[in-house]
Design a protein around this motif. Structure first.
Motif: not given
Length: 260
Positions: A224-236
């Motif tokens: 998973a990746v948690y990017t800085g400002h995306d509305l989707e808090a966690c990209l699995r």
């Protein structure tokens, strides 16, 4: 050591797409989120970034902005109890609340500190991304700021990865969790689309380093990746989720945006 990642939302606003996706669809407004991240383990807590001060955030157009202390309290955490903070970089929305954590030690790359204290940062085109200069200068001058030289382990199971690009000393955070390795990218990778379409960040001091940051995330093969400002808090992520080829961005402008 295994850690749990808690995403703490602070607010959101509209901003120009090209500020987050390099030269892509300038003038098109997108909604972005502002967050901090709390890493919990059996041995304690580590906070990643401090979020924007309320008055500054409101001045810059953030809607529904929560005070960082109140947001942490909702998660059962007193800011005074935080002993370790990792700053992904020193921009206003990630570091300017540093004075809200009086008992914390702050881990920041030496390159980031040196750039902040340099005349190059004072140029208006760069300085607009900073605020609360006195707070940051006082922190840097104190013994509570730990200057890092590249990748290192902060505590077992949490490592910082110096990537630069967005700022000279931008760093990401790799965290061991029950599900596997996850990466908190800060603004080295501000949106999920940066990874999925292979487009570097739109605000950069070194474009090639920003591209390399995307490759660094891929090389880690995170779950998973948690990017800085995306509305989707966690990209699995799943096998093959990252694209093999670079997406060619559109350079056609739409309507203008005045947000910084």
């Amino acid at each position: 050591m295994i850690h749990q990642v808690e995403t703490i939302s602070l607010g959101g606003r509209m901003a120009d797409n090209a500020l987050f996706l390099f030269l892509t669809e300038p003038g098109r407004e997108i909604e972005i989120a502002y967050r901090i991240w709390l890493l919990r383990s059996s041995q304690g807590m580590v906070l990643v970034d401090t979020g924007p001060p309320v008055q500054e955030g409101q001045r810059r157009g953030i809607k529904g902005l929560r005070d960082v202390g109140e947001a942490l309290s909702a998660h059962g955490v007193d800011p005074a109890s935080i002993r370790t903070v990792i700053l992904t970089h020193l921009h206003w929305d990630h570091a300017a609340n540093a004075d809200r954590f009086p008992n914390a030690t702050f881990h920041v790359q030496r390159d980031e500190i040196e750039f902040f204290r340099s005349r190059r940062r004072e140029h208006p085109s760069i300085n607009r991304f900073y605020s609360h200069h006195a707070v940051l200068n006082d922190l840097i001058a104190s013994d509570r700021a730990v200057a890092l030289d590249g990748d290192c382990e902060i505590v077992p199971g949490i490592r910082v990865l110096r990537v630069g690009g967005h700022t000279p000393g931008s760093q990401m955070v790799a965290v061991d969790t029950e599900e596997g390795l996850v990466v908190l990218t800060g603004d080295a990778v501000p949106l999920n689309r940066n990874l999925l379409d292979n487009i570097p960040s739109g605000i950069v001091t070194d474009t090639m380093q920003a591209i390399d940051a995307l490759e660094r995330v891929r090389s880690l093969n995170p779950v998973a990746v948690y990017t800085g400002h995306d509305l989707e808090a966690c990209l699995r992520l799943h096998a093959g989720r990252f694209p093999a080829e670079t997406h060619v961005p559109s350079f056609e402008p739409s309507r203008r945006s005045t947000h910084n």
